[in-house]
Design a protein around this motif. Sequence first.
Motif, PDB file in Angstrom:
ATOM      1  N   VAL A  78       0.846  -1.355   0.234  1.00  0.00           N
ATOM      2  CA  VAL A  78       0.153   0.098   0.081  1.00  0.00           C
ATOM      3  C   VAL A  78       0.988   1.298  -0.079  1.00  0.00           C
ATOM      4  N   GLY A 112       1.064   3.899  -3.185  1.00  0.00           N
ATOM      5  CA  GLY A 112       0.671   5.389  -3.020  1.00  0.00           C
ATOM      6  C   GLY A 112       1.782   6.250  -3.144  1.00  0.00           C
ATOM      7  N   LEU A 134       1.629   6.664  -6.996  1.00  0.00           N
ATOM      8  CA  LEU A 134       0.668   7.210  -7.494  1.00  0.00           C
ATOM      9  C   LEU A 134       0.627   8.745  -7.258  1.00  0.00           C
ATOM     10  N   GLU A 162      -3.313  10.992 -15.077  1.00  0.00           N
ATOM     11  CA  GLU A 162      -2.848   9.802 -15.021  1.00  0.00           C
ATOM     12  C   GLU A 162      -3.248   8.945 -13.610  1.00  0.00           C
ATOM     13  N   GLY A 163      -3.248   9.641 -12.536  1.00  0.00           N
ATOM     14  CA  GLY A 163      -3.918   9.002 -11.490  1.00  0.00           C
ATOM     15  C   GLY A 163      -5.248   8.746 -11.225  1.00  0.00           C
ATOM     16  N   SER A 164      -5.985   9.427 -11.899  1.00  0.00           N
ATOM     17  CA  SER A 164      -7.533   9.274 -12.029  1.00  0.00           C
ATOM     18  C   SER A 164      -7.752   8.217 -12.830  1.00  0.00           C
ATOM     19  N   TRP A 165      -7.082   8.121 -13.919  1.00  0.00           N
ATOM     20  CA  TRP A 165      -7.248   6.808 -15.031  1.00  0.00           C
ATOM     21  C   TRP A 165      -6.919   5.550 -14.051  1.00  0.00           C
ATOM     22  N   ILE A 166      -5.762   5.712 -13.373  1.00  0.00           N
ATOM     23  CA  ILE A 166      -5.635   4.200 -12.364  1.00  0.00           C
ATOM     24  C   ILE A 166      -6.550   4.066 -11.215  1.00  0.00           C
ATOM     25  N   ILE A 167      -6.873   4.890 -10.824  1.00  0.00           N
ATOM     26  CA  ILE A 167      -8.116   4.742  -9.696  1.00  0.00           C
ATOM     27  C   ILE A 167      -9.380   4.244 -10.401  1.00  0.00           C
ATOM     28  N   ALA A 168      -9.456   4.957 -11.507  1.00  0.00           N
ATOM     29  CA  ALA A 168     -10.714   4.447 -12.442  1.00  0.00           C
ATOM     30  C   ALA A 168     -10.817   2.820 -12.660  1.00  0.00           C
ATOM     31  N   GLN A 192      -8.827   0.669 -10.990  1.00  0.00           N
ATOM     32  CA  GLN A 192      -8.906   0.016  -9.724  1.00  0.00           C
ATOM     33  C   GLN A 192     -10.349  -0.122  -9.519  1.00  0.00           C
ATOM     34  N   ALA A 193     -11.006   0.955  -9.481  1.00  0.00           N
ATOM     35  CA  ALA A 193     -12.479   0.712  -9.250  1.00  0.00           C
ATOM     36  C   ALA A 193     -13.265  -0.052 -10.201  1.00  0.00           C
TER      37      ALA A 193
END
Length: 69
Positions: free
Chosen positions: A32, A36, A39, A46-52, A54-55
């Motif tokens: 973790v 983090g 990220l 890019e961070g938003s893309w990775i979080i999306a 993961q969701a």
Amino acid sequence: LAWLLSIFAIDLTGLLPYETARLWLFLQPLIVVPAGLQLARFRPREGSWIIAMQALIVLVLRSKMEFFP
């Protein structure tokens, strides 16, 4: 080395699915912090893309796994 090999053997064979989940859950905190930190180095887009993504993975896992009350 033997410890890692036993974890990977249990994971790759799939003979003990609940044991595999328990082992990976135990190891999860070790990834973790590095994840983090990595990220945080990405640009916001890019961070938003990775979080999306993961969701999406969480949604697929949630739909495929059985949860007992």
